[in-house]
Enzyme design. Structure first.
Site, PDB file in Angstrom:
ATOM      1  N   GLU A 277      37.887  42.153  30.242  1.00  0.00           N
ATOM      2  CA  GLU A 277      38.573  42.347  28.961  1.00  0.00           C
ATOM      3  C   GLU A 277      38.288  43.734  28.389  1.00  0.00           C
ATOM      4  O   GLU A 277      39.184  44.390  27.841  1.00  0.00           O
ATOM      5  CB  GLU A 277      38.146  41.260  27.968  1.00  0.00           C
ATOM      6  N   ASP A 358      40.340  44.440  36.630  1.00  0.00           N
ATOM      7  CA  ASP A 358      39.447  43.863  37.640  1.00  0.00           C
ATOM      8  C   ASP A 358      38.609  44.951  38.293  1.00  0.00           C
ATOM      9  O   ASP A 358      37.392  44.797  38.498  1.00  0.00           O
ATOM     10  CB  ASP A 358      40.261  43.139  38.723  1.00  0.00           C
TER      11      ASP A 358
END
Length: 409
Positions: A277, A358
């Site tokens: 995030e 990611d």
């Protein structure tokens, strides 16, 4: 183009959009599951894989039934001129043009929501409950509905009122003025959503002091991310599904973790999800998303300005004169193919951003716990591990699980 041609064109656009959507969904629902990949051997059993496929098919058939119902109602309203009939019926009460449009949209909103209510109820208390996801009570379900009305009527109704007033008073130049208003609204919603709107529906509790909080704050500091607001949301009051998200800018930025995320994952996995995030923020995805939303809104408003005063659209929908509200409804139908293309483009960049987030988590923390978190999330949420490529291209805002694992591992 005369009113009859527009009418049949509207019927064609609505029909083709429905056929395309359901065809793509059919391809995905009937796609074979295949074998369990080696990377999921320790997380996924054959029985769970088949349950996941049943869940996908159940949602497909439910969507087919509910979507067909809406599709048929829309065709009837276009074909028999019910949109125009409602306009004529409301005019007999002597409303001023602005009030007439607001009341018209209010009637459609309430009617549409009432028609969808049984489907929403069935999906929550039958489908989601059957697969062990629903934690919501009937009281919570209807309380959410009422709160949604109390929020959408003044906010959404207020924006609609401003839009209609600008159209009626300024003419075709309304679009760029309302675009600026919309841009401000989009920024404010992103800034204050978790502080003002979310607490109306969920309880946010600051993460308690302890090892997890120290690890989170230590990681945030290591990547140069000032973080003071980490909250736990009581997502379990409605569903067993886990998630996390980021909102706000500057000092108001917050990270919100579902309580189910903490229950279902190790602290290492939770920090990895948080790193993902934070990656969105550090890579500028939040700002890009807001800018893209503002740009898309401007495109829509400009195209609307080209159609909103076309009397033939009102006549095609069964009206007997130019009606701004009828033209807006007709525009939303005519715009649906462009909206589909914009949606696919948005999803493409969203999937790209997910890969980048990611990669950020992998390089600054670790790829292994994030991969393990994704596996657990996917299995527990009965996610489709082998979706059809076209379904992914059209609908997925996140890359499929196996694509993400391939890069992380």
């Amino acid at each position: 183009m005369d009113q009859e041609l527009i009418k049949y064109f509207l019927l064609g656009v609505v029909s083709l959009s429905f056929i395309f959507e359901k065809s793509v969904n059919f391809l995905n629902a009937t796609r074979k599951t295949g074998r369990i990949p080696a990377t999921l051997d320790q997380y996924l059993e054959e029985g769970k894989l088949q349950e996941s496929k049943r869940y996908q098919k159940t949602n497909y058939y439910f969507g087919l039934i509910s979507g067909s119902f809406t599709f048929v109602i829309t065709l009837l309203f276009i074909g028999f001129g019910f949109f125009g009939w409602l306009d004529e019926w409301l005019r007999q009460f002597g409303f001023a043009p602005l009030a007439l449009s607001v009341v018209y949209f209010g009637v459609l909103f309430i009617g549409s929501d009432l028609l969808s209510l049984p489907f929403d109820y069935y999906h929550t208390f039958k489908i989601e409950a059957d697969y062990g996801f629903n934690n919501s009570t009937v009281r919570t379900f209807f309380a959410d509905k009422i709160k949604g009305y109390l929020l959408s009527i003044p906010v959404g109704g207020g924006l609609l009122l401003v839009l209609l007033w600008l159209i009626l008073e300024i003419g075709s130049d309304f679009w760029w003025i309302f675009w600026m208003i919309s841009a401000l609204f989009i920024v404010l919603v992103n800034q204050f959503y978790s502080g003002l709107i979310l607490p109306l529906f969920n309880k946010l509790t600051p993460l308690e002091a302890g090892e997890l909080k120290r690890t989170i704050l230590g990681y945030a500091q290591s990547v140069g991310f000032s973080l003071e607001n980490v909250f736990i949301m009581d997502g379990s009051k409605r569903s067993t599904k886990a998630n996390a998200f980021f909102s706000g800018f500057g000092k108001r930025k917050k990270v919100v973790l579902y309580d189910t995320l903490l229950e279902q994952h190790t602290p290492d996995e939770v920090v990895a999800v948080l790193a993902h995030e934070i990656g969105h923020y550090k890579k500028g995805h939040i700002t890009l998303g807001v800018m893209a939303g503002i740009l898309q809104t401007g495109i829509i408003l400009y195209i609307l300005s080209l159609f909103v005063f076309n009397e033939q659209i009102s006549l095609a929908l069964g009206g007997d004169q130019l009606s701004i509200h009828l033209n807006i409804i007709g525009f939303t139908m005519l715009f649906s193919p462009i909206s589909l293309i914009l949606g696919m483009a948005t999803n493409y960049f969203s999937r790209k951003h997910e890969f980048e987030a990611d990669a950020f988590a992998k390089s600054t923390y670790s790829g292994k716990p994030l991969a393990e978190a994704l596996k657990t999330l996917s299995v527990k949420n009965l996610s489709d591990i082998n979706p059809h490529p076209l379904f992914v291209f059209v609908n997925y805002s996140h890359p499929p699980l196996l694509s993400r694992l391939k890069r992380l591992e």
